[in-house]
Design an enzyme around this catalytic site. Structure first.
Site, mmCIF file in Angstrom:
data_model
loop_
_atom_site.group_PDB
_atom_site.id
_atom_site.type_symbol
_atom_site.label_atom_id
_atom_site.label_comp_id
_atom_site.label_asym_id
_atom_site.label_seq_id
_atom_site.Cartn_x
_atom_site.Cartn_y
_atom_site.Cartn_z
ATOM 1 C CE LYS A 291 -4.323 -12.636 0.068
ATOM 2 N NZ LYS A 291 -3.013 -11.966 0.265
ATOM 3 N NE ARG B 208 -0.945 -1.154 4.915
ATOM 4 C CZ ARG B 208 -0.729 -2.249 4.859
ATOM 5 N NH1 ARG B 208 -0.832 -3.246 4.244
ATOM 6 N NH2 ARG B 208 -0.050 -2.638 6.389
ATOM 7 C CD GLU C 53 -3.893 -4.380 3.157
ATOM 8 O OE1 GLU C 53 -2.808 -3.795 2.469
ATOM 9 O OE2 GLU C 53 -4.567 -5.240 2.685
HETATM 10 O O1 F6P Z 1 -4.234 -9.229 0.044
HETATM 11 C C1 F6P Z 1 -3.790 -8.161 0.502
HETATM 12 C C2 F6P Z 1 -2.599 -7.676 -0.235
HETATM 13 O O2 F6P Z 1 -1.555 -8.697 0.218
HETATM 14 C C3 F6P Z 1 -2.177 -6.270 -0.420
HETATM 15 O O3 F6P Z 1 -1.456 -5.895 0.969
HETATM 16 C C4 F6P Z 1 -1.446 -5.993 -1.373
HETATM 17 O O4 F6P Z 1 -1.308 -4.631 -1.753
HETATM 18 C C5 F6P Z 1 -2.327 -6.853 -2.390
HETATM 19 O O5 F6P Z 1 -2.662 -8.057 -1.798
HETATM 20 C C6 F6P Z 1 -1.875 -7.107 -3.663
HETATM 21 O O6 F6P Z 1 -0.564 -7.852 -3.284
HETATM 22 P P1 F6P Z 1 0.613 -8.328 -4.725
HETATM 23 O O7 F6P Z 1 1.108 -6.843 -5.009
HETATM 24 O O8 F6P Z 1 1.637 -8.994 -3.913
HETATM 25 O O9 F6P Z 1 -0.171 -8.960 -5.818
#
Ligand code: F6P
Length: 541
Positions: A509, A254, A339
């Site tokens: 998940k 984020r 978050e």
């Molecule tokens: O599921 C939450 C998360 O891990 C976020 O913190 C993150 O920004 C998003 O999923 C996407 O993750 P990635 O960039 O690893 O695909």
């Protein structure tokens, strides 16, 4: 580091709240103190903030700053900037600030600037559309790999390359990607697969679908039309992507728009403007590090968040950007704040006896006024509102005649008047007596004038903050977003939580992986709870 509830200032604030906070009246405060606006407005790089319409006085600020000191906020901040592993549950540093530090300054400068230089020279080639042939850029990513670019590209519309269209695909729901692909031709399209981990289910599914579409539609040269932005360069290579811009585990998802995840932003606004965006964020970083706490805007906003959440009991904060380009800002802030600070245990894993992240929500003004502002004015909850006003517009003036331009300027004044009127109405309210005196009186056959006046009165004394930008530029937007990041750091620091992990997203998940085969015909459901099993049965039918 002491948790906020264990400080002497917390106890002092409790007493102060009972004596002066609960019944604080903004209208009386302004009447008492003609200098209130001057005392409670603050200047930070790119952002002017009026905090005077908040339920606080000098003593409130004094106690809140005492609390920040007792919590070791400055030491916590310095530890972050120095690259200490403050994300203790993942044993990681938190160094998004290093991504916008000028060359030679800040940790990891050589790697940061090597990637930055490479990505910016690459985007310039893409932006040379006569040679690259690219007309559409599709960012495939979710959460932090989507929301930052998706928020910034429309916000900086005045700077966006006129020959390029940007699309953002995030949802695993196939309606998202199919609606985008319908409008594309492979030869004109660049796909950016954006994922810090390169394992995220939604992004991988959409990336595979995009590649299948590209091949089925006769696309050639995947290497030229697919690029990855990730910390997992090996996984991107295994996917068949040869051009990858990397970043590092010390960049939280984020907080990643300043890294290679900002590639779509850079492609939209070009290298020089992307550097201005970084410079704006860096200017806010310096303010956060250098300004005394009493004049430090991110600190003051973070402290206000604690004041409203833990003393006034506010459960949400509404964000109202009076600029259509900022329409995705509330969604971006939802991830940034909720978050980060949606946590129920402290750093030591102890369950917290107080509330943390509020719900953050909103829509651009003036649209929100015609929807939920009713509740802000006359509902039963205390909801601090944050108005974001931009003084000067940046309409693309090309092709518009003088008459149209002056009409647009008038609409800008109308927009600003609306924003000001809302914060004024929230504060001033309207008594039943004033409503009764309104002429002409509205008529109803079912309610007498006195009853109607009670429906038409406003309690007022509802707090708001106004953030004012002179113009929405890469520099001021960079500063604004860094302001929000450090504000979230401040409230998280006082709450004593780890603002940099996100374990709360994991359970869903895992359960999704378990349920997937059960949705197929014949999948076992007997061992599931009755609700989930019943819903699966209906979905299969
Ligand atoms: O599921 C939450 C998360 O891990 C976020 O913190 C993150 O920004 C998003 O999923 C996407 O993750 P990635 O960039 O690893 O695909």
């Amino acid at each position: 580091m002491i948790r906020c509830d264990r400080t002497a200032a917390w106890a002092a604030l409790k007493g102060h709240f009972e004596a002066h906070g609960r019944d604080f009246d903004l209208r009386e405060a302004f009447a008492r103190d003609p200098a209130r606006f001057a005392t409670l407005s603050f200047e930070a790089p790119g952002v002017f903030a009026d905090l005077s319409k908040n339920l606080l006085d000098a003593a409130t600020i004094h106690f809140l700053i005492d609390m920040a000191r007792e919590c070791g906020l400055e030491a916590q901040r310095d530890a972050m900037f120095a690259g200490e592993a403050i994300n203790t549950t993942e044993d990681r540093a938190v160094l998004h600030t290093a991504l916008r530090a000028p060359r030679g300054q800040g940790p990891h400068s050589a790697e940061v600037h090597a990637v930055l230089d490479a990505m910016l020279s690459w985007v310039e080639a893409v932006r040379d559309t006569a040679v690259s042939g690219i007309r559409h850029v599709v960012n495939i990513g979710i959460g932090g790999s989507d929301l930052g670019p998706q928020m910034m590209v429309p916000a900086l519309d005045a700077y966006v390359h006129p020959g390029l269209q940007f699309h953002f695909v995030s949802n695993v729901d196939g309606h998202d990607i199919s609606a985008v692909l319908r409008r594309l031709k492979p030869a004109e399209t660049l796909f950016i697969v954006a994922s810090k981990t390169f394992t995220t289910q939604e992004t991988m599914a959409n990336a595979q679908l995009a590649r299948a579409w590209f091949e089925a539609e006769g696309g050639t040269d995947i290497a030229r039309h697919f690029v990855a932005t990730t910390t997992n360069v090996e996984a991107a290579a295994a996917f068949g992507i040869t051009t990858t811009f990397g970043f590092w585990d010390w960049v939280g998802g984020r907080f990643s728009l300043w890294s290679a995840i900002g590639l779509p932003i850079a492609a939209a606004i070009g290298a020089d403007h992307f550097r201005e965006l970084l410079a704006g964020a860096h200017a806010m970083d310096r303010h956060f590090v250098e300004a005394p706490l009493a004049a430090n805007l991110p600190v003051l906003l973070g402290l206000l968040d604690v004041w409203y959440r833990n003393f006034h009991g506010a459960t949400s904060r509404s964000v109202a950007p009076y600029h259509q380009g900022l329409r995705r800002l509330p969604a971006y802030l939802q991830q940034l704040e909720m978050e980060s600070n949606g946590k129920r245990v402290d750093r030591a894993g102890e369950v917290l006896p107080y509330a943390t992240s509020p719900v953050v929500w909103g829509e651009p003004g003036t649209n929100g006024q015609h929807a939920y502002f009713q509740m802000l004015h006359q509902g039963t909850d205390l909801i601090p509102v944050e108005f974001i006003l931009v003084r000067r517009p940046t309409f693309g003036s090309a092709g518009l005649d003088a008459d149209l331009l002056s009409r647009l300027e008038r609409q800008q004044t109308l927009l600003l008047a609306n924003g000001l009127a809302q914060s004024q109405a929230l504060m001033c309210g309207k008594t039943a007596e004033q409503a009764l005196a309104d002429k002409p009186l509205p008529t109803s056959t079912q309610a007498d004038a006195a009853t109607l006046s009670r429906h038409r009165s406003f309690p007022g004394n509802r707090p708001s903050t106004t953030l004012l930008l002179d113009r929405l530029t890469p520099h001021s937007l960079g500063a604004l977003i860094a302001l929000y990041e450090h504000r979230v750091f401040t409230s998280g620091g006082l709450w004593g939580i780890n603002s940099f992990d996100q374990w709360g997203v994991e359970l869903g998940k895992v359960l999704c992986r378990d349920l997937l085969p059960r949705l197929a015909a014949g999948g076992a459901t007997a061992d599931l709870d009755a609700s989930t099993a019943g819903l699966i049965a209906r979905l299969r039918a």
